[in-house]
Structures are given as C-alpha cells and as structure tokens.
Motif scaffolding. Structure first.
Motif, PDB file in Angstrom:
ATOM      1  N   ILE A 178      33.686  35.946  36.907  1.00 60.48           N
ATOM      2  CA  ILE A 178      35.048  36.885  36.972  1.00 60.48           C
ATOM      3  C   ILE A 178      34.206  37.266  38.339  1.00 60.48           C
ATOM      4  CG2 ILE A 178      36.252  38.678  36.384  1.00 60.48           C
ATOM      5  CD1 ILE A 178      35.228  37.324  33.304  1.00 60.48           C
ATOM      6  N   ASN A 179      34.115  37.620  38.578  1.00 56.27           N
ATOM      7  CA  ASN A 179      33.002  38.236  39.634  1.00 56.27           C
ATOM      8  C   ASN A 179      33.677  37.578  41.268  1.00 56.27           C
ATOM      9  OD1 ASN A 179      32.603  40.657  41.194  1.00 56.27           O
ATOM     10  ND2 ASN A 179      31.412  39.578  41.065  1.00 56.27           N
ATOM     11  N   ALA A 180      33.537  36.213  41.273  1.00 59.33           N
ATOM     12  CA  ALA A 180      34.236  35.631  42.210  1.00 59.33           C
ATOM     13  C   ALA A 180      36.298  35.447  42.583  1.00 59.33           C
ATOM     14  CB  ALA A 180      34.222  34.139  41.766  1.00 59.33           C
ATOM     15  N   TYR A 181      36.388  35.972  41.553  1.00 56.95           N
ATOM     16  CA  TYR A 181      37.684  35.715  41.260  1.00 56.95           C
ATOM     17  C   TYR A 181      38.516  37.447  41.684  1.00 56.95           C
ATOM     18  CZ  TYR A 181      38.101  31.922  37.838  1.00 56.95           C
ATOM     19  OH  TYR A 181      38.866  30.315  37.882  1.00 56.95           O
ATOM     20  N   VAL A 182      37.858  38.183  41.234  1.00 49.09           N
ATOM     21  CA  VAL A 182      37.742  39.585  42.147  1.00 49.09           C
ATOM     22  C   VAL A 182      37.395  39.833  43.383  1.00 49.09           C
ATOM     23  CG1 VAL A 182      37.032  41.864  41.641  1.00 49.09           C
ATOM     24  CG2 VAL A 182      37.279  40.664  39.304  1.00 49.09           C
ATOM     25  N   LYS A 183      36.461  39.052  44.004  1.00 48.60           N
ATOM     26  CA  LYS A 183      36.338  39.413  45.134  1.00 48.60           C
ATOM     27  C   LYS A 183      38.198  39.005  46.310  1.00 48.60           C
ATOM     28  CE  LYS A 183      30.979  38.916  45.699  1.00 48.60           C
ATOM     29  NZ  LYS A 183      30.446  38.010  45.790  1.00 48.60           N
ATOM     30  N   ALA A 184      37.755  37.721  45.520  1.00 45.14           N
ATOM     31  CA  ALA A 184      39.464  36.775  46.238  1.00 45.14           C
ATOM     32  C   ALA A 184      40.297  37.580  45.967  1.00 45.14           C
ATOM     33  CB  ALA A 184      39.140  35.606  45.905  1.00 45.14           C
ATOM     34  N   PHE A 185      40.632  38.143  44.812  1.00 46.13           N
ATOM     35  CA  PHE A 185      41.913  38.026  44.329  1.00 46.13           C
ATOM     36  C   PHE A 185      42.248  39.883  43.731  1.00 46.13           C
ATOM     37  CE2 PHE A 185      41.312  33.924  42.634  1.00 46.13           C
ATOM     38  CZ  PHE A 185      41.949  33.466  43.706  1.00 46.13           C
ATOM     39  N   GLY A 186      41.557  40.939  44.427  1.00 49.74           N
ATOM     40  CA  GLY A 186      41.749  42.521  43.612  1.00 49.74           C
ATOM     41  C   GLY A 186      41.344  42.866  42.643  1.00 49.74           C
ATOM     42  N   GLY A 187      41.007  43.519  42.437  1.00 50.06           N
ATOM     43  CA  GLY A 187      41.183  43.863  41.197  1.00 50.06           C
ATOM     44  C   GLY A 187      39.466  43.915  39.926  1.00 50.06           C
ATOM     45  N   THR A 188      39.460  44.187  39.019  1.00 49.95           N
ATOM     46  CA  THR A 188      37.956  44.487  38.654  1.00 49.95           C
ATOM     47  C   THR A 188      38.038  43.444  37.075  1.00 49.95           C
ATOM     48  OG1 THR A 188      39.008  46.334  36.842  1.00 49.95           O
ATOM     49  CG2 THR A 188      38.396  46.889  38.737  1.00 49.95           C
ATOM     50  N   ALA A 189      36.585  43.599  36.964  1.00 47.35           N
ATOM     51  CA  ALA A 189      35.780  42.892  35.705  1.00 47.35           C
ATOM     52  C   ALA A 189      36.901  42.634  34.636  1.00 47.35           C
ATOM     53  CB  ALA A 189      34.530  42.959  35.599  1.00 47.35           C
ATOM     54  N   THR A 190      37.682  44.089  34.711  1.00 44.44           N
ATOM     55  CA  THR A 190      38.527  44.452  32.644  1.00 44.44           C
ATOM     56  C   THR A 190      39.898  43.751  33.272  1.00 44.44           C
ATOM     57  OG1 THR A 190      38.823  47.154  33.704  1.00 44.44           O
ATOM     58  CG2 THR A 190      36.940  45.808  32.152  1.00 44.44           C
ATOM     59  N   SER A 191      40.235  44.112  35.157  1.00 47.40           N
ATOM     60  CA  SER A 191      41.699  43.995  34.820  1.00 47.40           C
ATOM     61  C   SER A 191      41.828  42.477  35.008  1.00 47.40           C
ATOM     62  CB  SER A 191      42.011  44.422  35.716  1.00 47.40           C
ATOM     63  OG  SER A 191      41.877  44.018  37.249  1.00 47.40           O
ATOM     64  N   TRP A 192      40.993  41.509  35.139  1.00 49.00           N
ATOM     65  CA  TRP A 192      40.993  40.037  34.741  1.00 49.00           C
ATOM     66  C   TRP A 192      42.058  39.260  34.379  1.00 49.00           C
ATOM     67  CZ3 TRP A 192      39.139  36.020  32.719  1.00 49.00           C
ATOM     68  CH2 TRP A 192      38.962  35.145  32.875  1.00 49.00           C
ATOM     69  N   PHE A 193      41.093  39.894  33.242  1.00 54.36           N
ATOM     70  CA  PHE A 193      42.214  39.122  31.991  1.00 54.36           C
ATOM     71  C   PHE A 193      43.604  39.464  32.055  1.00 54.36           C
ATOM     72  CE2 PHE A 193      37.999  40.233  30.809  1.00 54.36           C
ATOM     73  CZ  PHE A 193      37.656  38.999  29.645  1.00 54.36           C
ATOM     74  N   THR A 194      43.925  40.538  32.971  1.00 53.67           N
ATOM     75  CA  THR A 194      45.437  40.500  32.892  1.00 53.67           C
ATOM     76  C   THR A 194      46.094  40.306  33.962  1.00 53.67           C
ATOM     77  OG1 THR A 194      44.874  43.168  32.888  1.00 53.67           O
ATOM     78  CG2 THR A 194      45.750  41.911  30.283  1.00 53.67           C
ATOM     79  N   ASP A 195      45.060  40.112  34.968  1.00 54.06           N
ATOM     80  CA  ASP A 195      45.996  39.870  36.568  1.00 54.06           C
ATOM     81  C   ASP A 195      46.302  38.270  36.770  1.00 54.06           C
ATOM     82  OD1 ASP A 195      45.466  41.002  39.097  1.00 54.06           O
ATOM     83  OD2 ASP A 195      44.251  38.529  39.488  1.00 54.06           O
ATOM     84  N   SER A 196      47.856  38.399  37.495  1.00 51.89           N
ATOM     85  CA  SER A 196      48.614  36.781  37.452  1.00 51.89           C
ATOM     86  C   SER A 196      47.773  36.354  38.001  1.00 51.89           C
ATOM     87  CB  SER A 196      50.104  37.784  37.558  1.00 51.89           C
ATOM     88  OG  SER A 196      50.231  38.018  38.474  1.00 51.89           O
ATOM     89  N   THR A 197      47.460  36.819  39.270  1.00 50.42           N
ATOM     90  CA  THR A 197      46.721  35.852  40.602  1.00 50.42           C
ATOM     91  C   THR A 197      46.085  35.598  40.062  1.00 50.42           C
ATOM     92  OG1 THR A 197      47.491  37.386  42.222  1.00 50.42           O
ATOM     93  CG2 THR A 197      46.684  35.732  42.618  1.00 50.42           C
ATOM     94  N   SER A 198      44.980  36.363  39.000  1.00 47.77           N
ATOM     95  CA  SER A 198      43.464  35.653  38.506  1.00 47.77           C
ATOM     96  C   SER A 198      43.831  34.706  37.538  1.00 47.77           C
ATOM     97  CB  SER A 198      41.946  36.355  38.572  1.00 47.77           C
ATOM     98  OG  SER A 198      41.851  36.974  39.663  1.00 47.77           O
ATOM     99  N   GLN A 199      45.038  35.397  36.626  1.00 53.00           N
ATOM    100  CA  GLN A 199      44.894  34.304  35.994  1.00 53.00           C
ATOM    101  C   GLN A 199      45.626  33.269  35.827  1.00 53.00           C
ATOM    102  OE1 GLN A 199      43.509  34.257  32.248  1.00 53.00           O
ATOM    103  NE2 GLN A 199      42.995  35.797  33.245  1.00 53.00           N
ATOM    104  N   ASN A 200      46.394  32.774  37.250  1.00 46.65           N
ATOM    105  CA  ASN A 200      47.189  31.094  37.400  1.00 46.65           C
ATOM    106  C   ASN A 200      45.995  30.792  37.891  1.00 46.65           C
ATOM    107  OD1 ASN A 200      49.648  32.475  36.994  1.00 46.65           O
ATOM    108  ND2 ASN A 200      50.890  33.111  38.303  1.00 46.65           N
ATOM    109  N   GLN A 201      45.464  31.734  39.124  1.00 42.59           N
ATOM    110  CA  GLN A 201      43.778  30.318  39.032  1.00 42.59           C
ATOM    111  C   GLN A 201      43.240  29.879  38.397  1.00 42.59           C
ATOM    112  OE1 GLN A 201      44.362  29.317  42.692  1.00 42.59           O
ATOM    113  NE2 GLN A 201      42.184  27.837  41.921  1.00 42.59           N
ATOM    114  N   TYR A 202      42.723  30.620  37.139  1.00 41.24           N
ATOM    115  CA  TYR A 202      42.509  29.933  35.810  1.00 41.24           C
ATOM    116  C   TYR A 202      42.762  29.545  35.400  1.00 41.24           C
ATOM    117  CZ  TYR A 202      39.740  31.104  31.662  1.00 41.24           C
ATOM    118  OH  TYR A 202      39.185  30.716  30.437  1.00 41.24           O
ATOM    119  N   LYS A 203      44.055  29.015  35.210  1.00 41.81           N
ATOM    120  CA  LYS A 203      45.087  27.986  34.692  1.00 41.81           C
ATOM    121  C   LYS A 203      45.174  27.053  35.122  1.00 41.81           C
ATOM    122  CE  LYS A 203      48.561  30.207  31.403  1.00 41.81           C
ATOM    123  NZ  LYS A 203      50.042  30.687  31.898  1.00 41.81           N
ATOM    124  N   THR A 204      44.696  27.214  36.676  1.00 36.11           N
ATOM    125  CA  THR A 204      45.113  25.561  37.405  1.00 36.11           C
ATOM    126  C   THR A 204      43.749  25.642  37.776  1.00 36.11           C
ATOM    127  OG1 THR A 204      46.636  26.861  39.558  1.00 36.11           O
ATOM    128  CG2 THR A 204      45.610  24.917  40.207  1.00 36.11           C
TER     129      THR A 204
END
Ligand SMILES: *[C@@H]1O[C@H](CO)[C@@H](O)[C@H](O)[C@H]1NC(C)=O
Ligand SMILES: *[C@@H]1O[C@H](CO)[C@@H](O)[C@H](O)[C@H]1NC(C)=O
Ligand SMILES: *[C@@H]1O[C@H](CO)[C@@H](O)[C@H](O)[C@H]1NC(C)=O
Ligand SMILES: *[C@@H]1O[C@H](CO)[C@@H](O)[C@H](O)[C@H]1NC(C)=O
Length: 386
Positions: free
Chosen positions: A155-181
C-alpha cells in the motif's frame, strides 16, 4: 488377485487411481474423488478440490513468484506436491516506485506520471511459470494483489506514487483505480486455470483507527469486481481475523483497534467465498496457548455463517510443541477447512542455497519437518479416511 486383474482391468485402474492405492471399500461407479482438475470451490464448510471435499493443508511461499530460474520453481512445486500439501499461497504483487535493474523481478511500477505493469520475463512471466508449475504438480494457488506492509511495495508504494495515507488508500480513487487495473491484469491472465484456488484482496489488510465500514465496503466492492471478471474462482480477503468475535475473551486481537475491521461482520460479504485467519500470538502480545481458542472461535463463527474458514498463516518460533496444538485444533474444529503454516523452505537447485529463513521456515524434509508437516499430513489423511 492376478485373476481379478485379467478379468477386470477397469477395476484395477480404478483401484490404482484411489488415493491410498487400495480402493477396496470405494464405490467404483461413484468415486469419492476424481483426479481430473476442476475449479476449486466451497462445499458447505469444506473446500472441494478436484472433486474431493475434505480438510486440506497447504503452505506459504511468498517468494515463489520471484524466483528467476525455472528449475528452482520446478523443484519447489514438486517437493510441495510430494509432501501432500495442496494449497500454496504466493505473493501476486511486487510493487516498486523505482524500476530496478535488469534481472530483478518486479510486477508493477507505480507513479503519478504513468504506472506500468511488467508482463516481461522478469515480470508476470515469473508468475506465469508458477501457475504452470502448479498445474503440472496438481497444486492450487492463492494469489493476492497488494501487501499491507511495505515488503514488495505494498500500500505504501501506492501512497508514495499517488499521495494519501495507508488508511485513505482504501477509498482513494487514484490508488483504487490502479489497484483494479493491476488486479484485472493478473486475474485475466489465469482466469481459466484450475491451478488458481482463490484470488485474495490483500495480505493482512489493516486500517488503523478506521471505522469498520471502510474495509467492509472496500472488500465488498473489490470482491464483486473480481467476480465480475472471473466467475470461475473463489475470492477471499487475506486478513488476520481481528475484531470482536462471539464468545471472545476481550484481548487486543478481539478489538476493532487491532485491524480497523470486524472480521465477523465481514462474513456476510457474499462475494467472499471463505474467510481467512492468521495467528502470531507473540507479535500480538498473547501467550501461545491463547491461539487454540482463537482458532475454535473463528471456526464457530464460520460454521454459523455457513462458509469455511482457512487458517491461512501461523507461526510460533517454528516449535512443534507450540504449533501442533493449533494444527490439531484446526483439524478438529467444524468450520475450519484447512491450514497453511508460515512458511515453506527448500534448497534451490540452481544455486544450492536455502530459501528465506525468517525464523518460522520449515525446510523440506529437514529439521522439524516431520513434526510440523509430515505428521500433520498423516493426521489429515486419517481424518479424511484415506
Ligand atoms: C499496515 O498496517 C499497520 C497496522 O495497522 C499500519 O500502521 C500501516 O500503516 C499499514 N500500512 C502500511 C503501508 O504499512
Ligand atoms: C477462457 O476461456 C474462455 C471460454 O473458453 C475464452 O473465451 C477466454 O478467451 C479464455 N481466457 C483466457 C485468458 O484464456
Ligand atoms: C452484514 O453485517 C453488517 C454488520 O454486522 C450489517 O450492518 C449489514 O447489514 C449486514 N449485511 C447484510 C447484507 O446482511
Ligand atoms: C518449544 O516450546 C516449548 C513450550 O514453550 C518449550 O518448552 C521448548 O523449550 C521449546 N523448544 C525449543 C526447541 O525451543
């Protein structure tokens, strides 16, 4: 016996195909288990693998998909198969924020200016080989998509790339879209393979200080998404099993604070086919004997919910005196459908070196292998009437 062979070759074939080579008491017209590979599924509170609904043992090999030599993968999978273990959990993620040099495996590069999934020879082709080896050895894989921890990115690698925090990751649309991809790329690669046991949302997702609805909603959406891509395979969470539980004794792992979710409430997510639990009492400030009721209470909750629990990871200094009672409790508890010790170890033929030793590694046919693995497999066979 020889006469029988001559007269009834079909009976012999069927006898040889039975798991114990005896087959005497089986109904030949309706064998209990077929060896033809099928998609693994749940069957009540058990797992059905290739036609057989019974208790299963497996193991964790997080590094299997990061091996660069095919012969090493071949050795590991043939040894695991020979041991009687059936389910193998591998990391299906390897996230980086900086592309490593040639010869180092990575699966996904995460960057706000353009992420990239590595489908090359040091990318997902390594996972392809693991799936192929599992197919050849008739083993079943649990493949997950992200780590809560920073090992292999997470999760930290997403946060480093797209911002937010370890907890906002679960609802952050940029991180979630990449996770889905990323998830879609992996799922569609193996959606037809009977070697996949289940897709797993994450390794040990936690959302510190969060309302339990955050992980509940995330898991509901993502498991439904994966089912929409692939209706062949099971989906599970990969969490440790934290939160209040019917009959619990109130220690820290039984609180919302431990993981930021309520495992028991997540049991009603219909697109999660089974639930997971892990056990590391010393990391959680508990005694080793505390682990046995932990297993039994989870099993009872799974039984009440009508879906199986998989005791997916456990470790206690690699000590059989400590861990055997957990294995026995899992095997005896209705609702617990299988267990998988952390972690498998082997000697790699390409280099002659041993795989990762984190203090909880049980090396194939060495050290405490017999009391941790072989004896447990025998007990499972006995329970399954094999
Ligand atoms: C993983 O879980 C821990 C414990 O809740 C949390 O503190 C951490 O931020 C999580 N994520 C990462 C990326 O470490
Ligand atoms: C999976 O099987 C279906 C039906 O045979 C086929 O349409 C699809 O292309 C296959 N997918 C892959 C990834 O091989
Ligand atoms: C699932 O459980 C949660 C928490 O107990 C509850 O709020 C929710 O209504 C339940 N959902 C369904 C579909 O039963
Ligand atoms: C294993 O654990 C038991 C119970 O805690 C302890 O008595 C024993 O010394 C341990 N064995 C080893 C080899 O550490």
């Amino acid at each position: 016996m020889k006469k029988l062979i001559a007269l009834l070759p079909l009976l012999l074939a069927s006898t040889l195909a039975s798991p114990d080579g005896k087959g005497g008491n089986r109904d030949i017209a309706a064998p209990v288990a077929s060896s033809a590979p099928t998609f693994a599924k749940t069957d009540g509170l058990l797992f059905n693998i290739d036609g057989a609904s019974q208790y299963y043992a497996g193991t964790n090999c997080y590094w299997c998909g990061f091996l660069t030599e095919d012969e090493d993968v071949d050795k590991v999978f043939s040894d695991i198969a020979a041991s009687g273990l059936k389910i193998v959990r591998v990391w299906g993620f390897n996230d980086v924020n900086t592309k490593p040099g040639a010869g180092t495996v990575w699966y996904q590069y995460l960057s706000a200016s353009g992420s990239e999934i590595n489908t090359g020879s040091y990318g997902l082709e390594r996972l392809d080989y693991v799936v192929k080896a599992a197919e050849l050895n008739n083993l079943k894989l649990i493949i997950n998509f992200v780590n809560n921890w920073s090992d292999y990115g997470g999760i930290n690698a997403y946060v480093k790339a797209f911002g937010g925090t370890a907890t906002s990751w679960f609802t952050d649309s940029t991180s979630q879209n990449q996770y889905k991809t990323y998830t879609k790329t992996v799922v569609s690669r193996y959606s037809n393979s009977t070697a996949v046991f289940a897709w797993e949302l994450a390794n040990e997702p936690r959302c510190s200080g969060c309302d339990s609805s955050i992980i509940y909603n995330w898991a509901t959406e993502m498991s439904a998404y994966i089912k929409s891509l692939d209706s062949n395979h099971m989906v599970t969470m990969g969490d440790e099993g934290f939160g209040p539980l019917t009959g619990d004794s109130g220690e820290y792992p039984y609180t919302l604070a431990a993981g930021g979710y309520i495992w028991q409430s997540n049991l009603n997510i219909t697109t999660l086919d089974f639930a997971t639990l892990h056990l590391y009492p010393d990391s959680w400030g508990q005694s080793y004997s505390w682990g046995t009721p932990w297993i039994k209470l989870h099993g009872a909750a799974c039984a009440a919910a009508g879906k199986p629990c998989l005791f997916e990871e456990y470790g206690g200094t690699n000590n059989c005196t400590i861990e055997n009672p957990w294995q026995n409790a899992a095997l005896e508890t209705n609702g617990i459908a299988g267990d998988m010790f952390w972690q498998y170890g082997d000697t790699l033929p390409s280099s002659g070196t041993k795989t990762s030793d984190d203090g909880n590694t049980v090396y194939y046919e060495e050290g405490n292998w017999d009391c941790m693995v072989a004896d447990h497999i025998s007990a499972i066979k006995e329970k399954n009437g094999l």
